[in-house]
Design an enzyme around this catalytic site. Structure first.
Site, short mmCIF file in Angstrom:
data_model
loop_
_atom_site.label_atom_id
_atom_site.label_comp_id
_atom_site.label_asym_id
_atom_site.label_seq_id
_atom_site.Cartn_x
_atom_site.Cartn_y
_atom_site.Cartn_z
N HIS A 392 -57.87 -32.21 -68.33
CA HIS A 392 -56.45 -32.26 -67.98
C HIS A 392 -56.12 -33.55 -67.21
CE1 HIS A 392 -52.58 -30.29 -66.64
NE2 HIS A 392 -52.71 -31.20 -65.69
N GLU A 393 -56.89 -33.81 -66.15
CA GLU A 393 -56.61 -34.98 -65.31
C GLU A 393 -56.87 -36.28 -66.07
OE1 GLU A 393 -54.87 -34.46 -62.84
OE2 GLU A 393 -55.30 -32.33 -62.46
N HIS A 396 -53.81 -37.25 -67.94
CA HIS A 396 -52.85 -38.01 -67.12
C HIS A 396 -53.31 -39.46 -66.97
CE1 HIS A 396 -50.30 -34.72 -66.00
NE2 HIS A 396 -51.25 -34.05 -65.37
N HIS A 399 -53.13 -41.59 -70.10
CA HIS A 399 -51.71 -41.84 -70.33
C HIS A 399 -51.23 -43.00 -69.43
CE1 HIS A 399 -47.37 -39.94 -70.34
NE2 HIS A 399 -47.41 -41.05 -71.01
ZN LIG Z 1 -51.03 -32.09 -64.65
#
Ligand SMILES: [Zn+2]
Length: 605
Positions: A392-393, A396, A399
């Site tokens: 998940h991290e 980020h 991105h």
């Molecule tokens: Zn998040």
């Protein structure tokens, strides 16, 4: 904290498990120099105040000065906040972080004149700046975002009157927060081992996941008893806040509070409408999942306090950090070679602060500035859930990395509407990978349940909130008094419609509206649901290898804020003004629900 007893001191953590902040500033002296440089430029920024109408050259210089300083500020800010987070007990970095927070406030103040002054420049004059000075072209979208709602800006005197009263307008929201966070007195109840435990917001969340049903029931009933005692007060704070949103929209010539709230991000109302409609049409899927929960928990009556306890026990599979890195690279292979290289850099160049130490900030996040690496803070434990957190991290951070290396500083960030899409797309791709590689039915059931619970909490529950929020704004605008009776009756009906016939109509849950802070946020929660839907649809396209899907997705990761969020998502291949992407997410939910239902029958045999 007892738990921190066994933890290492910061100094004892092996270097390879820490983030490398020395590439930002080699020494704290270098930080000081950069800090001073920002401070020294504050007066340069204010020297442009009142001069934007002097012409295109001055306009360009002012924009560039503001952007330069804000870029430099971000770097010093991020350095200090990460240094502080790695060991919050370290007095040096506490002090550094406090100073940099003050500097950020000062910088914000020194820039605050800019936007109102841009809005004062007549449109024709502003257009002539862009025609005269081609160096301004790049800033067109940046300025357009500020001026596009000009038609909704009132005269300076009227805006000043409203601004002067802003504290009064937000009073009911503040009252709610003080009441909810400080003044409410929750009782002491018994935990699983019969020990006394003080109920609080945080403890309540934990107890809802307890496997001991009587603990869940006690937490649920005792928590809502407290809200019930103050229910008219909560109705009053919520009602006043809704009236404020409606009033603010009306005086600014919007048709509705929803139109005004969404226009801040240039989001058409159809995005919100479509979400409510598609989710409403697919509620039978949630009813089936709730029925499966009832069957698995093997209870005569399913109550709302049975909704969060895990269905499948432990994961049955663990990942040490090194294994998690391997699994991440394998799972995210569908994102292609360019993406994989960034992941390898993240691991190799120490973007990640992995393990817990004394004083380290809890939880997990991705952070960083335009000029720095997109760092990640973790508090690693060997588990499948932490593999999900890592992936998940990294969503980020990659991105951020793509955005920053493809956009100028002015567009080097992304809006909240887009942020969670990159991270949850990764989670979805990981789910797909695990379901393709794990054969053990217990592990598969765990993964499916993890996915379905996430979907339930993020799409169904947040849309229920969004629907409630929207209805009460509309009703208030029509003149319906938002009394506690009205709110409780309506919320109870809405909750029953969402969860379906398998769950009992516990009277307590009808009071849930009174304790949700998000109902004071003004059309915020729907973004969780649209983001998760988009991520599910994107992951589905990418893992199926759909023609062009990956290229479109990478274009979104690289777009930053160079265009409006809806347009950026169109580039990614998801048109959020249409219903298709939410329907696609629902098909994925249904497919995984089908499999879990089947698995449950097989595991019974
Ligand atoms: Zn998040």
């Amino acid at each position: 904290m007892n738990e921190s007893k066994g933890l290492p001191n910061r100094k004892e953590v092996p270097e390879k498990l820490t983030w490398d902040l020395s590439v930002i500033f080699k020494t704290d002296q270098d930080f000081e120099a950069a800090y001073q440089a920002v401070d020294n430029q504050l007066s340069d920024m204010t020297s442009f105040k009142g001069r934007l109408n002097e012409g295109a050259e001055v306009f360009q210089q002012a924009i560039e000065k503001l952007l330069t300083v804000s870029n430099q500020l971000e770097t010093v800010y991020v350095y200090a906040h990460m240094k502080n987070d790695q060991d919050t007990a370290n007095a040096t970095y506490q002090g550094m972080y406090e100073r940099v927070s003050a500097l950020a406030a000062k910088t914000g103040e020194a820039m605050s004149w800019f936007e109102p002054e841009v809005l004062k420049i007549p449109e024709a004059q502003l257009n002539s700046y862009f025609e005269e000075n081609s160096n301004l072209t790049i800033y067109r979208h940046f300025i357009e975002q500020m001026t596009e709602n000009r038609a909704h800006t009132l005269s300076a005197n009227e805006e000043a009157l409203l601004a002067g009263a802003s504290e009064l307008f937000s009073a009911s929201s503040k009252t709610f927060n003080v009441l909810n966070n400080a003044d409410l007195q929750f009782p002491v109840i018994k935990d699983e081992d019969g020990n006394d435990i003080q109920l609080s917001h945080g403890v309540y969340g934990q107890l809802m996941e307890s496997t001991d049903r009587s603990v869940r029931e006690a937490a649920f009933k005792n928590l809502y008893k407290v809200y019930e005692g103050l229910i008219n007060t909560f109705a009053s704070t919520l009602s006043s806040n809704v009236k404020y949103h409606n009033y603010d929209a009306k005086v600014h010539h919007y048709h509705s509070a929803r139109e005004k709230a969404l226009s801040a991000n240039h989001i058409p109302e159809s995005v919100h409408e479509n979400l409510l409609e598609v989710v409403s049409d697919h509620l039978p899927l949630l009813h089936r999942y709730v029925a499966l929960r009832k069957e698995l928990l093997n209870v005569e009556e399913l109550h709302m306090y049975d909704m969060y306890t895990p269905l499948t026990g432990e994961a049955g599979i663990k990942y040490a950090y090194e294994e998690a890195k391997e699994a991440t690279l394998k799972a995210l292979q569908p994102l292609g070679e360019e993406y994989r290289k960034v992941l390898e850099t993240a691991f190799h160049d120490r973007w990640i602060d992995v393990v817990e130490n004394k004083g380290k900030r809890s939880g997990a996040y991705s952070s960083g500035a335009y000029e720095t690496n997109p760092y990640i803070l973790l508090n690693w434990h060997d588990s499948l859930n932490h593999l999900y957190t890592l992936v998940h991290e990294l969503g980020h951070s990659v991105h951020s990395y793509f955005t920053r290396s493809n956009q100028p500083y002015v567009y080097g960030d992304y809006s909240i509407f887009l942020a969670e899409i990159a991270s949850t797309t990764n989670e979805n791709i990981l789910t797909d990978y695990l379901l393709h590689t794990q054969k053990d039915p217990h592990i598969r059931a765990y993964v499916l349940n993890h996915y379905l619970d996430g979907f339930k909490g993020t799409i169904f529950r947040q849309t229920q909130f969004a629907e409630f929020e929207h209805t009460i704004h509309e009703e208030a605008a029509k003149g319906t008094p938002l009394t506690s009776d009205y709110l409780t009756t309506y919320y109870g009906e809405l909750n029953a419609r969402y969860y379906g016939p398998s769950v009992e109509k516990d009277p307590e849950i009808a009071l849930e509206w009174s304790r949700i802070p998000h109902f004071y946020y003004n059309y915020y929660v729907y973004q969780y649901a649209t983001g998760f839907s988009a991520a599910t649809a994107l992951a589905d396209k990418i893992t199926k290898g759909e023609e062009g899907a990956l290229d479109h997705y990478l274009a979104y990761l690289k777009a930053g804020s160079s265009d409006y969020p809806i347009e950026v998502m169109k580039k990614a291949g998801v048109d959020m003004t249409q219903k298709g992407y939410i329907e696609q997410a629902m098909r994925v939910f249904e497919m995984r629900l089908n499999e879990l239902e089947k698995l449950v029958q097989e595991l019974k045999k």
